[in-house]
Design an enzyme around this catalytic site. Structure first.
Site, PDB file in Angstrom:
ATOM      1  N   ASP A 154      -4.598  -5.043   1.935  1.00  0.00           N
ATOM      2  CA  ASP A 154      -4.058  -4.430   3.164  1.00  0.00           C
ATOM      3  C   ASP A 154      -5.217  -3.749   3.892  1.00  0.00           C
ATOM      4  O   ASP A 154      -5.913  -4.385   4.678  1.00  0.00           O
ATOM      5  CB  ASP A 154      -2.939  -3.458   2.778  1.00  0.00           C
ATOM      6  CG  ASP A 154      -2.287  -2.801   3.976  1.00  0.00           C
ATOM      7  OD1 ASP A 154      -2.623  -3.160   5.114  1.00  0.00           O
ATOM      8  OD2 ASP A 154      -1.423  -1.924   3.790  1.00  0.00           O
TER       9      ASP A 154
ATOM     10  N   ASP B  76       6.102  -3.815  -5.317  1.00  0.00           N
ATOM     11  CA  ASP B  76       7.223  -2.884  -5.429  1.00  0.00           C
ATOM     12  C   ASP B  76       7.425  -2.048  -4.175  1.00  0.00           C
ATOM     13  O   ASP B  76       6.559  -1.958  -3.307  1.00  0.00           O
ATOM     14  CB  ASP B  76       6.968  -1.904  -6.573  1.00  0.00           C
ATOM     15  CG  ASP B  76       5.895  -0.873  -6.206  1.00  0.00           C
ATOM     16  OD1 ASP B  76       4.806  -1.294  -5.765  1.00  0.00           O
ATOM     17  OD2 ASP B  76       6.150   0.332  -6.333  1.00  0.00           O
TER      18      ASP B  76
ATOM     19  N   GLY C  14       0.912  -4.332  -9.387  1.00  0.00           N
ATOM     20  CA  GLY C  14       1.312  -5.370  -8.434  1.00  0.00           C
ATOM     21  C   GLY C  14       0.775  -6.753  -8.737  1.00  0.00           C
ATOM     22  O   GLY C  14       1.418  -7.755  -8.459  1.00  0.00           O
TER      23      GLY C  14
ATOM     24  N   ARG D 182       9.987  -5.474  -8.098  1.00  0.00           N
ATOM     25  CA  ARG D 182       8.899  -6.294  -8.643  1.00  0.00           C
ATOM     26  C   ARG D 182       9.432  -7.595  -9.242  1.00  0.00           C
ATOM     27  O   ARG D 182       8.721  -8.582  -9.343  1.00  0.00           O
ATOM     28  CB  ARG D 182       8.145  -5.537  -9.743  1.00  0.00           C
ATOM     29  CG  ARG D 182       7.391  -4.309  -9.254  1.00  0.00           C
ATOM     30  CD  ARG D 182       6.423  -3.848 -10.334  1.00  0.00           C
ATOM     31  NE  ARG D 182       5.935  -2.491 -10.136  1.00  0.00           N
ATOM     32  CZ  ARG D 182       4.893  -2.165  -9.366  1.00  0.00           C
ATOM     33  NH1 ARG D 182       4.243  -3.094  -8.712  1.00  0.00           N
ATOM     34  NH2 ARG D 182       4.503  -0.913  -9.261  1.00  0.00           N
TER      35      ARG D 182
ATOM     36  N   GLU E 112      -5.710  -9.889  -7.541  1.00  0.00           N
ATOM     37  CA  GLU E 112      -5.034  -8.794  -6.835  1.00  0.00           C
ATOM     38  C   GLU E 112      -3.853  -9.355  -6.068  1.00  0.00           C
ATOM     39  O   GLU E 112      -3.886 -10.494  -5.607  1.00  0.00           O
ATOM     40  CB  GLU E 112      -6.068  -8.124  -5.907  1.00  0.00           C
ATOM     41  CG  GLU E 112      -5.547  -7.094  -4.948  1.00  0.00           C
ATOM     42  CD  GLU E 112      -5.039  -5.816  -5.598  1.00  0.00           C
ATOM     43  OE1 GLU E 112      -4.184  -5.907  -6.512  1.00  0.00           O
ATOM     44  OE2 GLU E 112      -5.471  -4.731  -5.185  1.00  0.00           O
TER      45      GLU E 112
ATOM     46  N   PHE F 267       5.736  -4.405   5.560  1.00  0.00           N
ATOM     47  CA  PHE F 267       5.829  -4.011   4.156  1.00  0.00           C
ATOM     48  C   PHE F 267       6.688  -5.012   3.388  1.00  0.00           C
ATOM     49  O   PHE F 267       7.853  -5.226   3.700  1.00  0.00           O
ATOM     50  CB  PHE F 267       6.405  -2.600   4.015  1.00  0.00           C
ATOM     51  CG  PHE F 267       6.236  -2.076   2.629  1.00  0.00           C
ATOM     52  CD1 PHE F 267       4.992  -1.647   2.185  1.00  0.00           C
ATOM     53  CD2 PHE F 267       7.305  -2.048   1.738  1.00  0.00           C
ATOM     54  CE1 PHE F 267       4.809  -1.188   0.894  1.00  0.00           C
ATOM     55  CE2 PHE F 267       7.131  -1.590   0.438  1.00  0.00           C
ATOM     56  CZ  PHE F 267       5.879  -1.155   0.024  1.00  0.00           C
TER      57      PHE F 267
END
Ligand code: 5GP
Ligand code: MG
Length: 182
Positions: free
Chosen positions: A106, A162, A47, A168, A102, A155
């Protein structure tokens, strides 16, 4: 692909502008400490890869980039809290100034684990640059020096993030329609 997105949160331009600012802040903050060895930017795959590629080009200092792959989600949408290292660093970070890049915080469990793991390798310093930090209840207390955006607890996909390995490559970040994953 675009039809599966209900709302665009951060446009391509928003992302470019904010990542450039983050790179400028890092450049200012590390100008004195980077030295000739430079800093080590650790990108958390998969990610964080897109964010990292833009971020490093906004940092005007000598640096190395290395990659770590961890898994915490499987194909689901909620963190399991179980973190596995799928690919470790090639770089010895002992005595180095490290920035972890990063995509999103979450629960914070992934970073909490990673920071403990990397700290034990004896870096000279370690900070976190997260593109996004979610407004999640009970988020682990992660000292994150650089945060691009805070975002609601929904989300999201795109710009490296992804759902089941797709989306992505969206150039923006958007909310996935719930019917896609329900
Ligand atoms: P945490 O351990 O903080 O709960 O989760 C960290 C990882 O979960 C992130 O690095 C990211 O890969 C993934 N993640 C968390 N929230 C989202 C989200 O809204 N969308 C996507 N695609 N991945 C997420
Ligand atoms: Mg990640």
């Amino acid at each position: 692909m675009h039809n599966d997105i209900s709302e665009i949160y951060f446009s391509e331009q928003d992302l470019a502008d904010r990542v450039r600012e983050m790179g400028e802040a890092i450049t200012r903050d590390y100008a004195g400490v980077a030295g000739s060895d430079g800093i080590v930017v650790i990108s958390i795959l998969r990610g964080g890869a897109v964010f990292t590629c833009d971020l490093i080009r906004a940092i005007d200092l000598p640096l190395e980039v290395d990659f770590m792959a961890v898994s915490s989600y499987g194909n689901g949408v909620k963190s399991s809290g179980v973190v596995r290292i799928l690919k470790d660093l090639n770089t010895d970070i002992r005595g180095r100034h490290v920035i972890i890049a990063e995509d999103i915080i979450d629960s914070g469990l992934t970073l909490k684990y990673l920071m403990q793991n990397l700290e034990s390798r004896g870096p000279a310093s370690m900070t976190v640059a997260a593109l996004m930090r979610k407004n999640t209840e009970n988020q682990a207390d992660i000292p994150c020096r650089y945060v691009g955006f805070t975002c609601p607890d929904k989300f999201i996909v795109g710009y490296g993030l992804d759902y089941a390995e797709r989306y992505r490559n969206l150039p923006y970040i958007g909310v996935l329609k719930p019917e896609i994953y329900q």
